[in-house]
Design a protein around this motif. Structure first.
Motif, PDB file in Angstrom:
ATOM      1  N   THR A 160       0.788  -1.405  -0.048  1.00 32.23           N
ATOM      2  CA  THR A 160      -0.484  -0.278   0.186  1.00 32.23           C
ATOM      3  C   THR A 160       1.262   1.342   0.400  1.00 32.23           C
ATOM      4  O   THR A 160       1.890   1.448   1.029  1.00 32.23           O
ATOM      5  N   VAL A 161       0.285   2.076  -0.224  1.00 34.51           N
ATOM      6  CA  VAL A 161       1.485   3.659  -0.849  1.00 34.51           C
ATOM      7  C   VAL A 161       0.876   4.407   0.437  1.00 34.51           C
ATOM      8  O   VAL A 161      -0.306   4.389   0.760  1.00 34.51           O
ATOM      9  N   VAL A 220       5.541   2.713  -0.226  1.00 40.44           N
ATOM     10  CA  VAL A 220       5.264   1.543   0.577  1.00 40.44           C
ATOM     11  C   VAL A 220       4.940   0.717   1.217  1.00 40.44           C
ATOM     12  O   VAL A 220       6.316   0.082   1.837  1.00 40.44           O
TER      13      VAL A 220
END
Length: 73
Positions: free
Chosen positions: A33-34, A46
Motif C-alpha cells: 500500500t502506498v 510503500v
C-alpha cells in the motif's frame, strides 16, 4: 503508451492507500500500500503487504503498476 499499458508513468496519479506492485526488469520486488508520494522528488513509500515494513521506492529504478486483487489481501 496505450490504454492497455499497465505501468504507472506519472506519480502525480498515485495516491496514498492504493495498492501497487514494484518491478525491476522481470521480477516483482515489492507489493503493498502506498503510504506517501513525493512526485517532485521521484519517490514514494510503500508498506509491504507481506511484512508491514515501509519501503522507500525511487521510481527511476523500478516500474510500477496497480496491484492485482490477489496481492491486495
Amino acid at each position: 503508451m496505450t490504454t492497455t499499458d499497465p505501468w504507472i508513468h506519472d506519480l502525480a496519479r498515485v495516491r496514498p492507500g492504493e495498492m501497487i506492485e514494484v518491478w525491476d526488469e522481470h521480477h516483482l520486488r515489492h507489493a503493498g500500500t502506498v503510504s506517501q508520494v513525493a512526485a517532485h522528488l521521484g519517490v514514494l513509500w510503500v508498506r509491504e503487504a507481506s511484512s508491514g515494513i515501509p519501503k522507500l521506492i525511487p521510481v527511476d529504478e523500478y516500474r510500477l503498476r496497480h496491484a492485482s486483487m490477489a496481492h491486495a489481501v
